[in-house]
Structures are given as structure tokens and as C-alpha cells.
Scaffold this active site. Structure first.
Site, mmCIF file in Angstrom:
data_model
loop_
_atom_site.group_PDB
_atom_site.id
_atom_site.type_symbol
_atom_site.label_atom_id
_atom_site.label_comp_id
_atom_site.label_asym_id
_atom_site.label_seq_id
_atom_site.Cartn_x
_atom_site.Cartn_y
_atom_site.Cartn_z
ATOM 1 N N HIS A 1 3.291 -3.325 -3.423
ATOM 2 C CA HIS A 1 2.492 -3.968 -4.461
ATOM 3 C C HIS A 1 3.405 -4.398 -5.612
ATOM 4 C CE1 HIS A 1 2.397 0.360 -5.811
ATOM 5 N NE2 HIS A 1 2.765 -0.229 -6.912
HETATM 6 C C1 T46 Z 1 4.402 2.406 -8.620
HETATM 7 C C2 T46 Z 1 4.984 3.450 -7.785
HETATM 8 C C3 T46 Z 1 6.380 3.800 -8.147
HETATM 9 C C4 T46 Z 1 -4.303 6.843 -10.132
HETATM 10 O O1 T46 Z 1 -5.511 7.138 -10.025
HETATM 11 N N1 T46 Z 1 -3.700 6.848 -11.356
HETATM 12 C C5 T46 Z 1 -2.388 6.545 -11.519
HETATM 13 O O2 T46 Z 1 -1.874 6.554 -12.657
HETATM 14 C C6 T46 Z 1 -1.610 6.208 -10.339
HETATM 15 C C7 T46 Z 1 -0.126 5.856 -10.465
HETATM 16 C C8 T46 Z 1 -2.234 6.208 -9.118
HETATM 17 N N2 T46 Z 1 -3.547 6.529 -9.025
HETATM 18 C C9 T46 Z 1 -4.181 6.569 -7.695
HETATM 19 C C10 T46 Z 1 -4.374 5.194 -7.038
HETATM 20 C C11 T46 Z 1 -4.247 5.509 -5.570
HETATM 21 O O3 T46 Z 1 -5.513 5.892 -5.062
HETATM 22 O O4 T46 Z 1 -3.330 7.291 -6.822
HETATM 23 C C12 T46 Z 1 -3.318 6.715 -5.530
HETATM 24 C C13 T46 Z 1 -1.907 6.387 -5.110
HETATM 25 O O5 T46 Z 1 -1.430 5.282 -5.864
HETATM 26 P P1 T46 Z 1 -0.497 4.160 -5.202
HETATM 27 O O6 T46 Z 1 -0.977 3.840 -3.843
HETATM 28 O O7 T46 Z 1 -0.401 3.031 -6.155
HETATM 29 O O8 T46 Z 1 0.891 4.950 -5.084
HETATM 30 P P2 T46 Z 1 2.352 4.404 -4.846
HETATM 31 O O9 T46 Z 1 3.217 5.601 -4.679
HETATM 32 O O10 T46 Z 1 2.401 3.357 -3.796
HETATM 33 O O11 T46 Z 1 2.726 3.669 -6.224
HETATM 34 C C14 T46 Z 1 2.843 4.412 -7.405
HETATM 35 C C15 T46 Z 1 2.238 3.633 -8.582
HETATM 36 O O12 T46 Z 1 0.865 3.361 -8.347
HETATM 37 C C16 T46 Z 1 2.930 2.343 -8.792
HETATM 38 O O13 T46 Z 1 2.586 1.841 -10.048
HETATM 39 O O14 T46 Z 1 5.086 1.530 -9.088
HETATM 40 O O15 T46 Z 1 4.209 4.638 -7.695
#
Ligand code: T46
Length: 142
Positions: A59
Site C-alpha cells: 500500500h
Molecule cells: C505501514 C507499515 C510499515 C489500526 O487499526 N491502526 C493503526 O494505527 C495501524 C497501523 C493499523 N491498524 C489496523 C489496520 C489493519 O486491520 O491493523 C491492521 C494491520 O494494518 P496493515 O495491514 O496496514 O499493516 P502493515 O504491516 O501492512 O502496515 C503497517 C501500517 O499500516 C502502514 O502504515 O506503513 O506498517
């Protein structure tokens, strides 16, 4: 709701490694301090226990900037801007931060012991995510 037409693409910065130095010694241990950042911190989160074979991310963010640390282990980042210029970074030292400006598509691979710490410029907002790669690269056509 923030849609892609609201995105300001004129002021995108470059991703870069930031060296926060370390104070201490091998006998005492170390401290690193993030005093000067390119933005005010509005959120801190950390991720851990990601299986080695998993690739996370896929993303970009419309507005969010981040400084990311591997406080433990190793994290490999592949970043791409809207002109499709790709850059790779490896975080494997706790005093090293990766500045990721807005509008960079990212994927991350973790060693199993990796702990990712993120200092973020914005509160969590699902509308800030661009989760479709085609949508992301189409921003360059505007
Ligand atoms: C990024 C990389 C380095 C929340 O509810 N609150 C939050 O502050 C975050 C960061 C995530 N979430 C929830 C949303 C999803 O259901 O946690 C779940 C996992 O998030 P995501 O799929 O976006 O995780 P990553 O590891 O792919 O990405 C994260 C960050 O979202 C993103 O900003 O740059 O870590």
C-alpha cells in the site's frame, strides 16, 4: 473522505535513512534519541512476530509520513514512488530510521525476531491508504 484528487503531488520528498547515532558503550549498552523529525508525531505503533515468509505492506499513503525503526531484527523495505522509481532499504540497526514520505508504495519483509517501530505524522485513517497498485501508479498521469 479523502479521495485521490485531493492529493498534493507537488511536494513529495525522497525516502532516506536517518542515522540517530547511539550514545553508550558495548559494556553499558546504548541509547538513541529521536529529537528532530521531519514532522510532529501524532501516532506510534509497532509490529512484531511477522513470519519470515510473509510480505506485508502492499500500500501507499496519501498524506502520511513515517520514520520507521527495526528496534530488533532486520526489516527489508522495497519502496516505489509514483514515477515507478524503486529503492530498497535494509533496517538492521536500532539507531537507524527510515523516513518514508507520503505517496510511496511499500512492501516489507521481516526476520522473525524483527520489531518494527513507526513514528507517524498522522492519526490512523483507513481513507489515507491507497491499497490498489494501479490506482497508485495512475497518480503519475495527473
Ligand atoms: C505501514 C507499515 C510499515 C489500526 O487499526 N491502526 C493503526 O494505527 C495501524 C497501523 C493499523 N491498524 C489496523 C489496520 C489493519 O486491520 O491493523 C491492521 C494491520 O494494518 P496493515 O495491514 O496496514 O499493516 P502493515 O504491516 O501492512 O502496515 C503497517 C501500517 O499500516 C502502514 O502504515 O506503513 O506498517
Amino acid at each position: 473522505m479523502n479521495n485521490c484528487m485531493d492529493i498534493k503531488i507537488g511536494d513529495i520528498h525522497q525516502p532516506e535513512l536517518l542515522d540517530f547515532k547511539r550514545i553508550g558503550s558495548s559494556t553499558l549498552g546504548y541509547i538513541s534519541i529521536a529529537e528532530k523529525l521531519p514532522f510532529e508525531i501524532k501516532r506510534v505503533y509497532w509490529t512484531y512476530y511477522a513470519p519470515h515468509e510473509v510480505i506485508r505492506g502492499h500500500h501507499a499513503h496519501k498524506k502520511l509520513s513515517q520514520v520507521i525503526f527495526a528496534v530488533s531484527g532486520t526489516i527489508k523495505f522495497e519502496l516505489e514512488n509514483i514515477q515507478r522509481v524503486q529503492k530498497s532499504f535494509i533496517l538492521d540497526r536500532p539507531e537507524m530510521g527510515l523516513y518514508i514520505p507520503k505517496l510511496h508504495w511499500r512492501t516489507m519483509e521481516f526476520s522473525h525476531n524483527a520489531v518494527l517501530l513507526c513514528l507517524a505524522s498522522e492519526q490512523y485513517d483507513e481513507n489515507d491508504y491507497i491499497r490498489g497498485y494501479d490506482e497508485f501508479v495512475s497518480l503519475n498521469d495527473r
